[in-house]
Design a protein around this motif. Structure first.
Motif, short mmCIF file in Angstrom:
data_model
loop_
_atom_site.label_atom_id
_atom_site.label_comp_id
_atom_site.label_asym_id
_atom_site.label_seq_id
_atom_site.Cartn_x
_atom_site.Cartn_y
_atom_site.Cartn_z
N GLY A 14 5.69 7.12 -12.33
CA GLY A 14 6.12 6.79 -10.96
C GLY A 14 7.27 5.80 -10.86
N LYS A 15 7.90 5.48 -11.98
CA LYS A 15 8.94 4.44 -12.01
C LYS A 15 10.15 4.81 -11.12
CE LYS A 15 9.46 4.80 -16.51
NZ LYS A 15 8.55 5.93 -16.75
N SER A 16 10.67 6.03 -11.33
CA SER A 16 11.85 6.43 -10.55
C SER A 16 11.50 6.59 -9.08
CB SER A 16 12.43 7.75 -11.08
OG SER A 16 12.87 7.59 -12.40
N ALA A 27 2.63 10.58 -6.42
CA ALA A 27 3.47 9.98 -7.47
C ALA A 27 3.29 8.46 -7.47
CB ALA A 27 4.93 10.33 -7.25
N LEU A 28 3.01 7.89 -6.28
CA LEU A 28 2.63 6.48 -6.16
C LEU A 28 1.38 6.45 -5.29
CD1 LEU A 28 6.05 4.66 -5.57
CD2 LEU A 28 4.70 4.69 -7.68
N LYS A 70 0.05 6.35 -13.89
CA LYS A 70 -0.40 7.35 -12.92
C LYS A 70 -0.26 6.87 -11.48
CE LYS A 70 -3.54 9.69 -16.06
NZ LYS A 70 -4.93 9.83 -16.48
N GLY A 71 0.91 6.31 -11.17
CA GLY A 71 1.19 5.92 -9.79
C GLY A 71 0.52 4.65 -9.31
N ASP A 102 0.83 -1.22 0.00
CA ASP A 102 0.00 0.00 0.00
C ASP A 102 0.86 1.26 0.00
OD1 ASP A 102 -2.28 -1.65 0.24
OD2 ASP A 102 -1.91 -1.81 2.39
N LEU A 103 1.89 1.23 -0.83
CA LEU A 103 2.87 2.33 -0.83
C LEU A 103 2.32 3.57 -1.54
CD1 LEU A 103 5.74 3.58 -0.64
CD2 LEU A 103 6.31 2.30 -2.72
#
Ligand SMILES: Nc1ncnc2c1ncn2[C@@H]1O[C@H](COP(=O)(O)OP(=O)(O)OP(=O)(O)O)[C@@H](O)[C@H]1O
Ligand SMILES: [Mg+2]
Length: 276
Positions: A51-53, A28-29, A221-222, A8-9
């Motif tokens: 949100g990859k980075s 972002a996430l 989108k996160g 649940d980040l």
């Protein structure tokens, strides 16, 4: 115990409003959960800003969750006292090799991480030599880093990560700034490291690179849009479009040429065409 556990980040970057006050920005996430198995090779793809980075930086505690939890071998990334337990297990390689090299001489650069771990000099020497051999840069160990090509610099950055003896390396678009030859050599190194048992997490914009992983996580989108094998993902055109991505060039070529959808690689296509 899972090697890396993400639950649940949520990451909410703050922004400065018109009055100069820090206020919550956008997420972002947004509540993502996933597990990373030890020894696996996982690609993470998604459009710019998906949100990859941000996810990469959460995996070794460079960013701590706004909500939710990330644990590496049970060590919570939010607990300061375990930050070295986490950093020594999960290494990072970023996109721009120029921003990662900290010393002007190749071998000093690779020694930097182990020195910070407080490792004794003889062991550092062994680790630096081994790591440079692993990436084919041993012959350049006493050269100035500025003399190297982009691909060579990136290999030195990877040697720096290897010298820490991590269980896992997160690569955030390591080939984005390299020419085709540099890209190919970096991909070979990543695959070799994985074969040797290092867990590899590869963030990439190149679908041909994602195809080489065991598992592909698609962010949008996160959120996690899907999480499956490359073969499953790249046979689902609708999903690729929904993610705002493109098919790998080989698959695009296959479809343009009207070849059967069961052909999933250059080798499949060559065999099919040669048999006709
Ligand atoms: N330091 C920051 N402060 C505020 N917002 C940020 C920060 N870093 C990233 N963001 C925002 O968070 C979202 C996710 O960014 P992130 O860099 O994780 O995406 P990405 O998938 O790595 O994108 P790219 O493919 O361009 O590298 C974007 O909307 C971005 O603008
Ligand atoms: Mg990024």
């Amino acid at each position: 115990m899972k090697f890396i556990e993400v639950r649940d980040l949520t990451i909410e970057y703050t922004r400065i409003d018109a009055d100069g006050k820090e206020v919550p920005g956008k997420k972002a996430l947004d509540g993502i959960s996933l597990d990373i198995e030890k020894g696996s090779f996982v690609a993470v793809i998604g459009m710019n800003g998906s949100g990859k980075s941000t996810l990469a930086k959460c995996l070794n505690g460079l960013l701590v969750p706004s909500a939710g939890r990330v644990a590496v071998e049970g060590f919570d990334t939010a607990s300061e006292e375990h930050i070295w337990d986490i950093r020594s297990r999960v290494g990072m390689v970023f996109q721009n090799p120029d921003n990662q090299l900290v010393s002007s001489i190749v071998e000093d650069d690779v020694a930097f991480g182990p020195e910070n771990l407080g490792i004794e000099p003889a062991e550092i020497r062994r680790r630096v030599d081994n790591a440079l051999r692993r990436v084919g840069m041993y012959e350049k160990k006493d050269k100035g880093a500025h003399m190297l090509s982009g691909g060579q610099k990136q290999r030195v950055a990877i040697a720096g990560a290897i010298a820490m003896k991590p269980d896992c390396i997160v690569f955030d678009e390591p080939t984005a700034m390299l020419d085709p030859k540099g890209r190919a050599s970096v991909m070979e190194i990543i695959k070799d490291l994985n074969t040797e048992g290092i867990t590899c997490i590869l963030i990439t914009h190149f679908m041909t690179e994602a195809e080489q992983a065991d598992r592909v996580i698609v962010l949008k989108k996160g959120k996690i849009l899907c999480d499956r094998t490359p073969a499953e993902l790249f046979s689902d055109r609708e999903m690729i479009e929904k993610a705002g991505l493109e098919m790998p060039p080989v698959i695009a070529l296959r479809d343009k040429a009207g070849l059967p959808e069961s052909l999933m690689s250059a080798e499949d296509i060559a065999e099919y065409v040669n048999k006709r």
